[in-house]
Write a protein that holds these residues in place. Structure first.
Motif, PDB file in Angstrom:
ATOM      1  N   THR A 193       0.867  -1.238  -0.028  1.00  0.00           N
ATOM      2  CA  THR A 193       0.039  -0.040   0.066  1.00  0.00           C
ATOM      3  C   THR A 193       0.777   1.278   0.096  1.00  0.00           C
ATOM      4  O   THR A 193       2.060   1.285   0.694  1.00  0.00           O
ATOM      5  N   LYS A 194       0.162   2.231  -0.536  1.00  0.00           N
ATOM      6  CA  LYS A 194       1.210   3.489  -0.792  1.00  0.00           C
ATOM      7  C   LYS A 194       0.957   4.519   0.485  1.00  0.00           C
ATOM      8  O   LYS A 194      -0.296   4.641   0.816  1.00  0.00           O
ATOM      9  N   VAL A 195       1.927   5.031   1.095  1.00  0.00           N
ATOM     10  CA  VAL A 195       1.856   6.112   2.208  1.00  0.00           C
ATOM     11  C   VAL A 195       2.513   7.182   1.832  1.00  0.00           C
ATOM     12  O   VAL A 195       3.334   7.382   0.954  1.00  0.00           O
ATOM     13  N   THR A 196       2.267   8.285   2.609  1.00  0.00           N
ATOM     14  CA  THR A 196       3.134   9.549   2.606  1.00  0.00           C
ATOM     15  C   THR A 196       4.018   9.662   3.736  1.00  0.00           C
ATOM     16  O   THR A 196       3.510   9.475   4.966  1.00  0.00           O
ATOM     17  N   THR A 197       5.152   9.881   3.429  1.00  0.00           N
ATOM     18  CA  THR A 197       6.372   9.863   4.724  1.00  0.00           C
ATOM     19  C   THR A 197       6.197  11.268   5.122  1.00  0.00           C
ATOM     20  O   THR A 197       5.420  12.252   4.620  1.00  0.00           O
ATOM     21  N   ARG A 198       7.119  11.421   6.473  1.00  0.00           N
ATOM     22  CA  ARG A 198       7.079  12.560   6.962  1.00  0.00           C
ATOM     23  C   ARG A 198       7.861  13.940   6.488  1.00  0.00           C
ATOM     24  O   ARG A 198       7.488  14.882   6.814  1.00  0.00           O
ATOM     25  N   ASN A 199       8.262  13.422   5.203  1.00  0.00           N
ATOM     26  CA  ASN A 199       8.800  14.761   4.609  1.00  0.00           C
ATOM     27  C   ASN A 199       8.179  14.990   3.112  1.00  0.00           C
ATOM     28  O   ASN A 199       8.454  15.463   2.317  1.00  0.00           O
ATOM     29  N   GLY A 200       6.892  14.323   3.154  1.00  0.00           N
ATOM     30  CA  GLY A 200       5.963  14.440   2.019  1.00  0.00           C
ATOM     31  C   GLY A 200       6.160  13.652   0.777  1.00  0.00           C
ATOM     32  O   GLY A 200       5.542  13.581  -0.159  1.00  0.00           O
ATOM     33  N   GLN A 201       6.985  12.541   0.740  1.00  0.00           N
ATOM     34  CA  GLN A 201       7.316  11.787  -0.176  1.00  0.00           C
ATOM     35  C   GLN A 201       6.296  10.369   0.081  1.00  0.00           C
ATOM     36  O   GLN A 201       5.491  10.230   1.030  1.00  0.00           O
ATOM     37  N   GLU A 202       6.098   9.906  -1.355  1.00  0.00           N
ATOM     38  CA  GLU A 202       5.016   8.942  -1.292  1.00  0.00           C
ATOM     39  C   GLU A 202       6.080   7.670  -1.489  1.00  0.00           C
ATOM     40  O   GLU A 202       7.134   7.614  -2.271  1.00  0.00           O
ATOM     41  N   ALA A 203       5.702   6.511  -0.947  1.00  0.00           N
ATOM     42  CA  ALA A 203       6.466   5.567  -1.022  1.00  0.00           C
ATOM     43  C   ALA A 203       5.428   4.000  -0.921  1.00  0.00           C
ATOM     44  O   ALA A 203       4.459   4.275  -0.056  1.00  0.00           O
TER      45      ALA A 203
END
Length: 435
Positions: free
Chosen positions: A65-75
């Protein structure tokens, strides 16, 4: 000692705090509302023992599943055991931090010349593996056993001769790995006091009980890098640079196999990866054992159970939790999900190590479980190069603790032990014990 990112910290949230749910098993996958948790950027906090509860829900319902990291990236998060194994073994998934899309968790990208080999792909990465792996073959590691036993006995002597309660982190978990690392690297004996103190400050960079910890850690990091540079300069001037790791790397630089800055970068990586991981395992693993007196009694009665117990502790804790980061170089399908070239991938080794499909009742700590295929040391070409030395350190520490201090116990309630909630290498800040 692992092939891991050198001590980076995700986000800006406090890294440690008393963990109110310390050691409790995650709730069932259906017992909470995942959309509310998904609103929080990744990574999510863990306890000393258990992963974020959302991992179990993801394994069951949305394993990739795709998430957004704390610096705004998607992974893409990958949560199931088989899928994590597939990612870590696939050459179409890159470890090169320079590639667009590589998840960085807010960590400022290093200068190109300061990039250690964990952020490299083959063939660059293979050069460093070949240089280092001979230092961690079974025969070479076993040669440290007697010195290691004397080191651990000395640390326990000093701890038991002092006041109670004692902090097991400072008394044992920090000095043992840093001293072993000094031996392996080739630090001069007269410099080991400085080396141990500096590595301790570096590891405690996120101690929430100390407002000056981060400042000291940054200073220690600069001092260690300058010290390594000085040692390397001395080795370069010598006809024979020596047969320890620094000497071997200097020799390789002389031959043009690697650059001089690679020698410094590799030394810094060994300090952080080899110290913090093992120190965290010693402290947090001891906390697990003290909470399981039945298992401790079994281990005292039959020390032959300890190697298996160590593998289970490595699986159960997975202290190297948010380090294994990747980016796809081609379109690839994982767990039925298409991941496109240039998209970040986070194979969650902690989630994989708690996958009931691979380890039945995975949230239960069980020293009789066959667990050696865990991902605590990674998998594939980036698997921990120093895992044999780490296992020896853990075995000698716990064999000696169990034998010499049969009444060892916690001096405070387990729920009051300060836990590193967001750290890429998890652990506890202090561990007050008595006997």
């Amino acid at each position: 000692m692992t092939d891991t990112a050198p001590g980076t910290m995700p986000g800006t949230a406090p890294d440690t705090a008393p963990g109110p749910a310390l050691g409790t098993a995650p709730e069932s996958a259906a017992a909470f509302d995942p959309p509310e948790l998904f609103a929080e950027p990744f990574p999510w906090p863990r306890t000393a023992f258990d992963p974020p509860e959302l991992y179990a829900w993801l394994r069951e319902r949305r394993p990739v599943t795709k998430v957004t990291t704390r610096n705004g990236q998607e992974a893409w998060l990958v949560t199931r055991y088989d899928d994590v194994r597939a990612v870590l073994g696939d050459r179409r998934i890159s470890s090169d931090i320079r590639r667009p899309g590589y998840p960085k968790f807010g960590v400022f990208p290093p200068r190109e010349e300061d990039r250690p080999f964990i952020w490299m792909d083959p063939p660059e990465h293979a050069v460093f593996r070949r240089l280092l792996v001979k230092n961690f073959l079974a025969r070479r590691v076993e040669a440290y056993r007697d010195r290691l036993q004397a080191l651990v006995d000395g640390a326990i002597d000093r701890m038991t001769a002092g006041e109670r309660p004692a902090d097991l982190v400072r008394a044992l978990a920090l000095p043992v790995p840093s001293t072993v690392l000094a031996w392996v690297l080739g630090v001069r004996e007269e410099d080991q006091g400085f080396f141990n103190t500096a590595t301790e400050h570096l590891m405690n960079r996120a101690d929430f009980t100390d407002p000056h910890a981060l400042e000291r850690a940054m200073k220690a990091g600069m001092e260690l890098r300058a010290y390594l540079d000085q040692l390397i300069t001395e080795r370069e001037a010598a006809p024979d640079p020596g047969d320890d790791i620094l000497g071997q790397l200097v020799a390789a630089a002389r031959e043009g196999t690697i650059g001089r800055n690679d020698v410094v970068n590799s030394g810094m990586l060994m300090i952080i990866a080899g110290h913090e991981t093992t120190a965290s395992m010693i402290a947090t693993g001891t906390l697990v054992l003290l909470r399981n007196p039945g298992h401790v009694a079994e281990l005292r009665a039959d020390p032959g159970l300890l190697p298996g117990a160590i593998e289970e502790l490595l699986r159960y804790l997975t202290v190297v939790h948010l380090v294994v980061l990747r980016v796809a170089t081609e379109d690839i399908e994982i767990g039925g999900q298409l991941i496109r070239a240039g998209e970040g991938v986070i194979p969650l080794n902690f989630s994989a190590n708690r996958d009931d499909a691979h380890y039945p009742d995975a949230d239960r700590f069980d020293i009789h479980r066959p667990a050696k295929d865990h991902f605590a040391f990674g998998h594939g070409i980036h698997q921990c190069v120093g895992q044999s030395l780490a296992r020896l350190e853990l075995r000698v520490v716990w064999e000696t603790l169990l034998r010499r201090i049969p009444t060892l116990g916690l001096a405070i309630p387990a729920e009051d032990v300060p836990v590193k909630l967001f750290s890429q290498i998890s652990g506890v800040s202090v561990l007050p014990v008595t006997w």
